[in-house]
Design a protein around this motif. Structure first.
Motif, PDB file in Angstrom:
ATOM      1  N   VAL A  60       0.836  -1.203   0.000  1.00 26.93           N
ATOM      2  CA  VAL A  60       0.000   0.000   0.000  1.00 26.93           C
ATOM      3  C   VAL A  60       0.868   1.250   0.000  1.00 26.93           C
ATOM      4  CG1 VAL A  60      -1.689   1.332   1.311  1.00 26.93           C
ATOM      5  CG2 VAL A  60      -1.966  -1.144   1.076  1.00 26.93           C
ATOM      6  N   ALA A  61       1.915   1.260   0.802  1.00 25.69           N
ATOM      7  CA  ALA A  61       2.804   2.428   0.859  1.00 25.69           C
ATOM      8  C   ALA A  61       3.412   2.716  -0.509  1.00 25.69           C
ATOM      9  CB  ALA A  61       3.900   2.206   1.891  1.00 25.69           C
ATOM     10  N   ALA A  62       3.819   1.665  -1.221  1.00 27.43           N
ATOM     11  CA  ALA A  62       4.387   1.860  -2.556  1.00 27.43           C
ATOM     12  C   ALA A  62       3.359   2.438  -3.516  1.00 27.43           C
ATOM     13  CB  ALA A  62       4.926   0.534  -3.093  1.00 27.43           C
ATOM     14  N   LEU A  63       2.122   1.970  -3.433  1.00 21.81           N
ATOM     15  CA  LEU A  63       1.065   2.479  -4.305  1.00 21.81           C
ATOM     16  C   LEU A  63       0.724   3.923  -3.981  1.00 21.81           C
ATOM     17  CD1 LEU A  63      -1.257  -0.659  -4.375  1.00 21.81           C
ATOM     18  CD2 LEU A  63       0.083   0.227  -6.286  1.00 21.81           C
ATOM     19  N   LEU A  64       0.739   4.272  -2.709  1.00 23.10           N
ATOM     20  CA  LEU A  64       0.390   5.633  -2.309  1.00 23.10           C
ATOM     21  C   LEU A  64       1.446   6.654  -2.723  1.00 23.10           C
ATOM     22  CD1 LEU A  64      -1.111   5.010   1.254  1.00 23.10           C
ATOM     23  CD2 LEU A  64      -2.353   5.663  -0.824  1.00 23.10           C
ATOM     24  N   GLU A  65       2.638   6.183  -3.065  1.00 19.54           N
ATOM     25  CA  GLU A  65       3.688   7.093  -3.534  1.00 19.54           C
ATOM     26  C   GLU A  65       3.497   7.482  -4.997  1.00 19.54           C
ATOM     27  OE1 GLU A  65       7.430   5.254  -2.801  1.00 19.54           O
ATOM     28  OE2 GLU A  65       7.354   5.573  -0.631  1.00 19.54           O
ATOM     29  N   VAL A  66       2.634   6.760  -5.708  1.00 24.17           N
ATOM     30  CA  VAL A  66       2.416   6.996  -7.137  1.00 24.17           C
ATOM     31  C   VAL A  66       1.193   7.882  -7.322  1.00 24.17           C
ATOM     32  CG1 VAL A  66       2.017   5.858  -9.362  1.00 24.17           C
ATOM     33  CG2 VAL A  66       3.391   4.719  -7.605  1.00 24.17           C
ATOM     34  N   SER A  67       1.200   8.718  -8.346  1.00 24.36           N
ATOM     35  CA  SER A  67       0.050   9.584  -8.579  1.00 24.36           C
ATOM     36  C   SER A  67      -1.186   8.757  -8.897  1.00 24.36           C
ATOM     37  CB  SER A  67       0.325  10.571  -9.717  1.00 24.36           C
ATOM     38  OG  SER A  67       0.143   9.967 -10.979  1.00 24.36           O
ATOM     39  N   SER A  68      -2.317   9.202  -8.379  1.00 23.92           N
ATOM     40  CA  SER A  68      -3.564   8.470  -8.591  1.00 23.92           C
ATOM     41  C   SER A  68      -3.939   8.437 -10.069  1.00 23.92           C
ATOM     42  CB  SER A  68      -4.689   9.091  -7.764  1.00 23.92           C
ATOM     43  OG  SER A  68      -4.864  10.458  -8.098  1.00 23.92           O
ATOM     44  N   GLU A  69      -3.621   9.504 -10.805  1.00 24.65           N
ATOM     45  CA  GLU A  69      -3.932   9.527 -12.235  1.00 24.65           C
ATOM     46  C   GLU A  69      -3.138   8.463 -12.995  1.00 24.65           C
ATOM     47  OE1 GLU A  69      -4.083  13.967 -10.961  1.00 24.65           O
ATOM     48  OE2 GLU A  69      -2.836  12.207 -10.538  1.00 24.65           O
ATOM     49  N   SER A  70      -1.862   8.319 -12.632  1.00 25.20           N
ATOM     50  CA  SER A  70      -1.022   7.314 -13.283  1.00 25.20           C
ATOM     51  C   SER A  70      -1.507   5.905 -12.970  1.00 25.20           C
ATOM     52  CB  SER A  70       0.428   7.490 -12.815  1.00 25.20           C
ATOM     53  OG  SER A  70       1.258   6.495 -13.351  1.00 25.20           O
ATOM     54  N   LEU A  71      -1.852   5.657 -11.712  1.00 28.35           N
ATOM     55  CA  LEU A  71      -2.343   4.335 -11.328  1.00 28.35           C
ATOM     56  C   LEU A  71      -3.630   3.991 -12.063  1.00 28.35           C
ATOM     57  CD1 LEU A  71      -1.767   4.392  -7.461  1.00 28.35           C
ATOM     58  CD2 LEU A  71      -0.514   3.023  -9.133  1.00 28.35           C
ATOM     59  N   ALA A  72      -4.566   4.939 -12.089  1.00 30.63           N
ATOM     60  CA  ALA A  72      -5.858   4.680 -12.723  1.00 30.63           C
ATOM     61  C   ALA A  72      -5.697   4.425 -14.219  1.00 30.63           C
ATOM     62  CB  ALA A  72      -6.807   5.847 -12.485  1.00 30.63           C
ATOM     63  N   ALA A  73      -4.856   5.221 -14.875  1.00 29.42           N
ATOM     64  CA  ALA A  73      -4.661   5.054 -16.318  1.00 29.42           C
ATOM     65  C   ALA A  73      -3.975   3.728 -16.631  1.00 29.42           C
ATOM     66  CB  ALA A  73      -3.839   6.215 -16.871  1.00 29.42           C
ATOM     67  N   THR A  74      -2.995   3.368 -15.827  1.00 30.08           N
ATOM     68  CA  THR A  74      -2.273   2.116 -16.042  1.00 30.08           C
ATOM     69  C   THR A  74      -3.187   0.915 -15.830  1.00 30.08           C
ATOM     70  OG1 THR A  74      -0.202   3.157 -15.372  1.00 30.08           O
ATOM     71  CG2 THR A  74      -0.291   0.744 -15.318  1.00 30.08           C
ATOM     72  N   LYS A  75      -3.980   0.960 -14.765  1.00 24.55           N
ATOM     73  CA  LYS A  75      -4.929  -0.134 -14.500  1.00 24.55           C
ATOM     74  C   LYS A  75      -5.937  -0.251 -15.633  1.00 24.55           C
ATOM     75  CE  LYS A  75      -8.494  -1.519 -11.162  1.00 24.55           C
ATOM     76  NZ  LYS A  75      -9.032  -1.343  -9.789  1.00 24.55           N
ATOM     77  N   ARG A  76      -6.441   0.870 -16.099  1.00 25.85           N
ATOM     78  CA  ARG A  76      -7.437   0.859 -17.177  1.00 25.85           C
ATOM     79  C   ARG A  76      -6.857   0.237 -18.448  1.00 25.85           C
ATOM     80  NH1 ARG A  76      -8.444   5.768 -16.959  1.00 25.85           N
ATOM     81  NH2 ARG A  76      -7.106   6.501 -18.642  1.00 25.85           N
ATOM     82  N   LEU A  77      -5.634   0.617 -18.793  1.00 28.74           N
ATOM     83  CA  LEU A  77      -5.003   0.064 -19.993  1.00 28.74           C
ATOM     84  C   LEU A  77      -4.766  -1.437 -19.865  1.00 28.74           C
ATOM     85  CD1 LEU A  77      -2.432   2.889 -20.739  1.00 28.74           C
ATOM     86  CD2 LEU A  77      -4.268   2.165 -22.273  1.00 28.74           C
ATOM     87  N   ALA A  78      -4.319  -1.868 -18.684  1.00 30.25           N
ATOM     88  CA  ALA A  78      -4.000  -3.282 -18.487  1.00 30.25           C
ATOM     89  C   ALA A  78      -5.232  -4.164 -18.540  1.00 30.25           C
ATOM     90  CB  ALA A  78      -3.284  -3.472 -17.153  1.00 30.25           C
ATOM     91  N   LYS A  79      -6.382  -3.602 -18.183  1.00 29.94           N
ATOM     92  CA  LYS A  79      -7.609  -4.388 -18.137  1.00 29.94           C
ATOM     93  C   LYS A  79      -8.406  -4.335 -19.442  1.00 29.94           C
ATOM     94  CE  LYS A  79      -8.340  -4.585 -13.173  1.00 29.94           C
ATOM     95  NZ  LYS A  79      -8.449  -6.048 -13.110  1.00 29.94           N
ATOM     96  N   GLN A  80      -7.985  -3.492 -20.378  1.00 31.17           N
ATOM     97  CA  GLN A  80      -8.680  -3.439 -21.661  1.00 31.17           C
ATOM     98  C   GLN A  80      -8.312  -4.646 -22.513  1.00 31.17           C
ATOM     99  OE1 GLN A  80      -9.124   1.372 -22.412  1.00 31.17           O
ATOM    100  NE2 GLN A  80      -7.408   0.307 -23.297  1.00 31.17           N
TER     101      GLN A  80
END
Length: 258
Positions: A204-224
């Motif tokens: 969780v700490a590692a994820l919280l260090e990343v911008s929420s926009e980057s995480l959301a966009a990356t997750k969206r691309l990976a799941k398409q």
């Protein structure tokens, strides 16, 4: 400031900044998913969803030595006369919770230990990151009691494992270990049971260090699921939008000054 809230006697919520933990909290019942539990789980996920952009990471975990043994067969046995209606009333909120969890743009981390069975399978392995204790043992168990899967297991397993292995597990009810789940790609990481909470905190700490926009966009691309040309176009659109964000500009400037 960390805040805890009981949804009822089966599920509670813990918020710590952008981290929201949904906790199965009836360890004395091995976190069985009865009518009350699935309703509380749905309500907890709804509450997290209602906070929108304030949610950076969602953690689904369970108290006690077992994640969940799945549906409460004792409760089902007590409802023989209205079995169909009672089971539908139990499954519908569970499925709403599964759908809502899958719809979150932020990362969902699922954390499981001990027994993972029945509907617990669909929950435990639904995360974007799945952290297992080394003592975790999973079993579908549906056909052993004359039922078929729920909680998304029949969707998740063929896509994660391939049809052949998934159908074997679904039909035969054979158990599989945490190390097998890791080798098959169902789990992201396996740690000693005593280190499960600490490993979850590190993830969780590692994820919280990343911008929420980057995480959301990356997750969206990976799941398409798109043809390569369309996926490349989607990647180009996403990365060119992200580079204009304040978070990306700050991080790029920082790297450039090293």
């Amino acid at each position: 400031m960390k805040q805890a809230k009981s949804i009822g006697s089966r599920v509670r919520l813990v918020q710590d900044g952008g981290r929201w933990d949904i906790v199965l909290s009836s360890p004395d019942r091995r976190n069985a998913l009865d009518l009350q539990a699935t309703g509380e789980l749905r309500d907890a996920v709804r509450e997290v969803a209602a906070h929108g952009d304030d949610v950076s990471v969602v953690v689904l975990r369970a108290e006690g030595t077992n994640f969940s043994v799945g549906g409460d067969l004792k409760e089902f046995a007590a409802h023989q006369r209205d079995a169909t209606e009672h089971l539908r009333a139990t499954v519908e909120p569970l499925h709403e919770a599964v759908m809502l969890l899958a719809s979150f743009p932020c990362p969902v981390v699922t954390v499981a230990q001990g027994a993972i069975a029945g509907a617990g399978i669909g929950l435990a392995y639904s995360g974007d990151v799945v952290v297992l204790a080394d003592d975790a043992v999973s079993r579908l168990a549906y056909t052993a009691v004359g039922l078929s899967p729920d909680g998304g297991a029949s969707y998740l397993l063929p896509r994660a494992l391939g049809e052949r292995l998934a159908i074997d597990l679904l039909l035969t009810n054979r158990s599989f270990t945490a190390s097998e789940a890791l080798a098959w790609g169902l789990a992201s990481r396996v740690v000693p049971a005593a280190e499960l909470r600490a490993e979850t905190d590190r993830v969780v700490a590692a994820l919280l260090e990343v911008s929420s926009e980057s995480l959301a966009a990356t997750k969206r691309l990976a799941k398409q699921s798109m043809p390569l040309a369309e996926q490349l176009n989607a990647e180009a659109e996403s990365i060119t939008n992200l580079i204009a964000t304040r978070a990306a500009q700050t991080l790029i400037q920082s790297f450039g000054q090293r």
